[in-house]
Scaffold this motif. Structure first.
Motif, PDB file in Angstrom:
ATOM      1  N   GLY A 190      25.739   1.404  39.937  1.00 22.32           N
ATOM      2  CA  GLY A 190      24.408   1.093  40.441  1.00 22.32           C
ATOM      3  C   GLY A 190      23.435   2.251  40.413  1.00 22.32           C
ATOM      4  N   LEU A 191      23.927   3.445  40.146  1.00 24.51           N
ATOM      5  CA  LEU A 191      23.056   4.623  40.208  1.00 24.51           C
ATOM      6  C   LEU A 191      21.973   4.618  39.133  1.00 24.51           C
ATOM      7  CD1 LEU A 191      25.392   7.640  41.070  1.00 24.51           C
ATOM      8  CD2 LEU A 191      23.523   6.728  42.445  1.00 24.51           C
ATOM      9  N   ARG A 192      22.365   4.319  37.899  1.00 20.11           N
ATOM     10  CA  ARG A 192      21.405   4.414  36.794  1.00 20.11           C
ATOM     11  C   ARG A 192      20.201   3.488  37.008  1.00 20.11           C
ATOM     12  NH1 ARG A 192      21.673   6.698  31.815  1.00 20.11           N
ATOM     13  NH2 ARG A 192      23.900   7.111  32.022  1.00 20.11           N
ATOM     14  N   SER A 193      20.464   2.276  37.498  1.00 20.11           N
ATOM     15  CA  SER A 193      19.358   1.331  37.703  1.00 20.11           C
ATOM     16  C   SER A 193      18.439   1.756  38.846  1.00 20.11           C
ATOM     17  CB  SER A 193      19.904  -0.070  37.980  1.00 20.11           C
ATOM     18  OG  SER A 193      20.680  -0.068  39.167  1.00 20.11           O
ATOM     19  N   ARG A 194      18.990   2.524  39.784  1.00 18.58           N
ATOM     20  CA  ARG A 194      18.175   2.972  40.913  1.00 18.58           C
ATOM     21  C   ARG A 194      17.326   4.195  40.561  1.00 18.58           C
ATOM     22  NH1 ARG A 194      22.730   0.841  43.688  1.00 18.58           N
ATOM     23  NH2 ARG A 194      22.101  -0.559  45.381  1.00 18.58           N
ATOM     24  N   PHE A 195      17.643   4.828  39.456  1.00 18.06           N
ATOM     25  CA  PHE A 195      16.884   6.003  39.002  1.00 18.06           C
ATOM     26  C   PHE A 195      16.327   5.712  37.611  1.00 18.06           C
ATOM     27  CE2 PHE A 195      19.731   7.613  42.194  1.00 18.06           C
ATOM     28  CZ  PHE A 195      18.971   8.553  42.892  1.00 18.06           C
ATOM     29  N   PRO A 196      15.233   4.953  37.532  1.00 16.99           N
ATOM     30  CA  PRO A 196      14.742   4.502  36.234  1.00 16.99           C
ATOM     31  C   PRO A 196      14.047   5.576  35.400  1.00 16.99           C
ATOM     32  CG  PRO A 196      13.263   3.799  37.978  1.00 16.99           C
ATOM     33  CD  PRO A 196      14.430   4.437  38.654  1.00 16.99           C
ATOM     34  N   GLU A 204       3.910  -4.235  38.865  1.00 18.37           N
ATOM     35  CA  GLU A 204       5.291  -3.780  38.701  1.00 18.37           C
ATOM     36  C   GLU A 204       5.703  -2.986  39.937  1.00 18.37           C
ATOM     37  OE1 GLU A 204       7.361  -4.391  36.068  1.00 18.37           O
ATOM     38  OE2 GLU A 204       5.780  -5.709  35.358  1.00 18.37           O
ATOM     39  N   PRO A 205       6.947  -3.082  40.367  1.00 16.85           N
ATOM     40  CA  PRO A 205       7.385  -2.304  41.539  1.00 16.85           C
ATOM     41  C   PRO A 205       7.359  -0.809  41.231  1.00 16.85           C
ATOM     42  CG  PRO A 205       9.256  -3.361  40.465  1.00 16.85           C
ATOM     43  CD  PRO A 205       8.026  -3.911  39.816  1.00 16.85           C
ATOM     44  N   LEU A 206       6.932  -0.018  42.222  1.00 18.86           N
ATOM     45  CA  LEU A 206       6.870   1.441  42.040  1.00 18.86           C
ATOM     46  C   LEU A 206       8.205   2.063  42.433  1.00 18.86           C
ATOM     47  CD1 LEU A 206       3.323   2.350  43.421  1.00 18.86           C
ATOM     48  CD2 LEU A 206       4.034   2.081  41.046  1.00 18.86           C
ATOM     49  N   VAL A 207       9.155   2.002  41.536  1.00 21.83           N
ATOM     50  CA  VAL A 207      10.448   2.660  41.755  1.00 21.83           C
ATOM     51  C   VAL A 207      10.375   4.013  41.040  1.00 21.83           C
ATOM     52  CG1 VAL A 207      12.942   2.504  41.514  1.00 21.83           C
ATOM     53  CG2 VAL A 207      11.587   0.414  41.820  1.00 21.83           C
ATOM     54  N   LEU A 208      10.234   5.083  41.815  1.00 26.06           N
ATOM     55  CA  LEU A 208       9.937   6.394  41.235  1.00 26.06           C
ATOM     56  C   LEU A 208      11.046   7.427  41.436  1.00 26.06           C
ATOM     57  CD1 LEU A 208       6.199   6.546  42.370  1.00 26.06           C
ATOM     58  CD2 LEU A 208       7.064   6.011  40.081  1.00 26.06           C
ATOM     59  N   HIS A 209      12.247   6.960  41.778  1.00 28.40           N
ATOM     60  CA  HIS A 209      13.381   7.888  41.880  1.00 28.40           C
ATOM     61  C   HIS A 209      13.720   8.399  40.477  1.00 28.40           C
ATOM     62  CE1 HIS A 209      13.662   6.489  45.947  1.00 28.40           C
ATOM     63  NE2 HIS A 209      13.923   5.246  45.559  1.00 28.40           N
ATOM     64  N   ILE A 224      15.035  12.822  43.808  1.00 31.97           N
ATOM     65  CA  ILE A 224      15.185  13.417  42.477  1.00 31.97           C
ATOM     66  C   ILE A 224      16.535  14.111  42.438  1.00 31.97           C
ATOM     67  CG2 ILE A 224      14.326  15.105  40.817  1.00 31.97           C
ATOM     68  CD1 ILE A 224      11.518  14.648  41.837  1.00 31.97           C
ATOM     69  N   LEU A 225      17.399  13.646  41.555  1.00 30.71           N
ATOM     70  CA  LEU A 225      18.709  14.268  41.357  1.00 30.71           C
ATOM     71  C   LEU A 225      18.638  15.153  40.118  1.00 30.71           C
ATOM     72  CD1 LEU A 225      21.090  11.219  42.004  1.00 30.71           C
ATOM     73  CD2 LEU A 225      19.955  12.723  43.654  1.00 30.71           C
ATOM     74  N   ALA A 226      19.079  16.390  40.249  1.00 29.57           N
ATOM     75  CA  ALA A 226      18.926  17.350  39.149  1.00 29.57           C
ATOM     76  C   ALA A 226      20.253  18.025  38.826  1.00 29.57           C
ATOM     77  CB  ALA A 226      17.877  18.406  39.507  1.00 29.57           C
ATOM     78  N   GLY A 227      20.370  18.435  37.555  1.00 30.18           N
ATOM     79  CA  GLY A 227      21.561  19.169  37.145  1.00 30.18           C
ATOM     80  C   GLY A 227      21.661  19.278  35.636  1.00 30.18           C
ATOM     81  N   TYR A 228      22.770  19.862  35.178  1.00 33.24           N
ATOM     82  CA  TYR A 228      23.001  20.026  33.739  1.00 33.24           C
ATOM     83  C   TYR A 228      23.006  18.663  33.045  1.00 33.24           C
ATOM     84  CZ  TYR A 228      24.614  24.751  34.911  1.00 33.24           C
ATOM     85  OH  TYR A 228      24.688  26.043  35.371  1.00 33.24           O
ATOM     86  N   ASP A 236      16.310   1.070  52.442  1.00 33.49           N
ATOM     87  CA  ASP A 236      15.716   0.914  53.772  1.00 33.49           C
ATOM     88  C   ASP A 236      14.374   1.639  53.905  1.00 33.49           C
ATOM     89  OD1 ASP A 236      18.010  -0.466  54.319  1.00 33.49           O
ATOM     90  OD2 ASP A 236      18.934   1.113  55.528  1.00 33.49           O
ATOM     91  N   HIS A 237      14.191   2.714  53.146  1.00 40.17           N
ATOM     92  CA  HIS A 237      12.975   3.530  53.264  1.00 40.17           C
ATOM     93  C   HIS A 237      12.322   3.716  51.895  1.00 40.17           C
ATOM     94  CE1 HIS A 237      14.043   4.646  57.431  1.00 40.17           C
ATOM     95  NE2 HIS A 237      15.280   4.668  56.975  1.00 40.17           N
ATOM     96  N   LYS A 238      12.260   2.639  51.129  1.00 42.86           N
ATOM     97  CA  LYS A 238      11.793   2.738  49.748  1.00 42.86           C
ATOM     98  C   LYS A 238      10.340   3.175  49.628  1.00 42.86           C
ATOM     99  CE  LYS A 238      11.076  -2.275  49.563  1.00 42.86           C
ATOM    100  NZ  LYS A 238      11.465  -3.516  48.867  1.00 42.86           N
ATOM    101  N   ASP A 239       9.543   2.946  50.677  1.00 34.95           N
ATOM    102  CA  ASP A 239       8.136   3.341  50.620  1.00 34.95           C
ATOM    103  C   ASP A 239       7.884   4.710  51.250  1.00 34.95           C
ATOM    104  OD1 ASP A 239       7.441   0.945  49.368  1.00 34.95           O
ATOM    105  OD2 ASP A 239       7.272  -0.087  51.306  1.00 34.95           O
TER     106      ASP A 239
END
Length: 318
Positions: free
Chosen positions: A218-224, A93-98, A201-205, A193-196
């Motif tokens: 597109g944001l939600r899919s990029r931050f699984p 599985e791809p390591l998408v860790l955002h 990490i986006l944080a907030g209320y 471009d720099h996925k590796d």
């Protein structure tokens, strides 16, 4: 001539380039080298796993955050199993860790991000594992083109580690013409471009982050990975108070704890009422109040210098 593989040695025997005895000696040497390489690989993997467990023990020592700890261990297990599958040439599985961290201030978001950086470094996911903590002002410029440059500069600092953006929802507050959108676009491009090299990490209320994700489809899919950081309950807050006092060689009595709960209850419905930062602020002010109280005494005992009395805490409320 150097023989890299056993079949090369056997071919050399067949062509008469080497004798059977020489072939036997070469194959023995190859076997020893192979065993040593496997030992080093196993030893290195074992040491890395031991270091990861030590880092996770640091996470476990944090008060509360049980659901967060569970999810972090799931992420660790997922990465480890994907690495094992890769060794066996299985589909991975791809390591998408955002990630998205949702919760009030002072609930451990930055602390957990730092621990994740160290875990990812040990596992080889990140080369450095450091944490760059920024907010809107560090990204958004004052004129066209300025934002993109500022954002690229911050991204460059974070390569090899984690870029942690606090109150990330503020980037979308100004609408389409706001420069915050330019920062988001620049970050999304860097994620590709720099996925590796980078984890965002986006944080907030809680609610603000949910609304923020709706601003860009597109944001939600990029931050699984989404992690919720709940407020601490009363018992956890008192444990945090004990921990803070112990580190500074102070003690807080049971009566003083009741005084602290009284202050915290007065802050109910306040977004900072259930977090560690509030407890730390209360104790720091109480330490100053205690110092003023003890100045009237010519001689003080060790116990007096360590003990925070109820009056020291209740004064904080004024």
């Amino acid at each position: 001539m150097a023989y890299l593989w056993p079949q090369d040695v056997l071919s050399a025997v067949e062509t008469g380039d080497i004798s059977a005895l020489e072939a036997f000696q070469l194959l023995q040497e190859m076997d020893q080298v192979d065993r040593l390489a496997k030992y080093k690989d196993t030893s290195s993997s074992s040491n890395s796993q031991k270091r990861v467990e030590e880092i996770l023990h640091e996470l476990d020592s944090l008060i509360g955050l049980n659901s967060v700890k569970k999810l972090v261990r799931e992420i660790y297990a997922f990465i480890e199993i994907q690495k094992r599958r890769e060794k066996e040439r299985l589909v991975t599985e791809p390591l998408v860790l955002h990630m998205i961290f949702k919760g009030n201030p002072g609930t451990g978001k930055t602390t957990v991000a730092r621990i994740l950086g160290k875990v990812f470094r040990e596992m080889g996911v990140l080369s450095r594992g450091h944490l760059i903590e920024i907010e809107r002002a560090d990204l958004v410029g004052e004129y066209i083109g300025h934002t993109a440059q500022k954002t690229r500069d911050q991204l460059k600092k974070a390569y090899g580690g984690i870029l942690f953006i606090d109150e990330a929802y503020s980037l979308a507050r100004g609408g389409e013409k706001d420069f915050g959108k330019e920062a988001i676009d620049c970050m999304v491009k860097a994620m590709e471009d720099h996925k590796d090299e980078l984890i965002l990490i986006l944080a907030g209320y809680q609610q603000e982050m949910e609304n923020f994700l709706l601003t860009n489809p597109g944001l939600r899919s990029r931050f699984p990975i989404h992690i919720d950081f709940p407020d601490y309950n009363d018992n956890e807050l008192l444990s945090i108070a004990d921990q803070i006092c112990a580190l500074r060689q102070y003690k807080i009595s049971q009566q003083s704890k009741l005084a602290m709960l009284k202050i915290l209850n007065s802050l109910k419905n306040n977004e900072v009422s259930g977090n560690a930062r509030t407890v730390r602020n209360i104790i720091e002010k109480a330490i100053r109040r205690q110092a003023v109280r003890l100045m009237s005494k010519t001689i003080t005992t060790r116990e007096e210098l360590m003990l925070l009395e109820p009056a020291d805490l209740l004064e904080v409320k004024e």
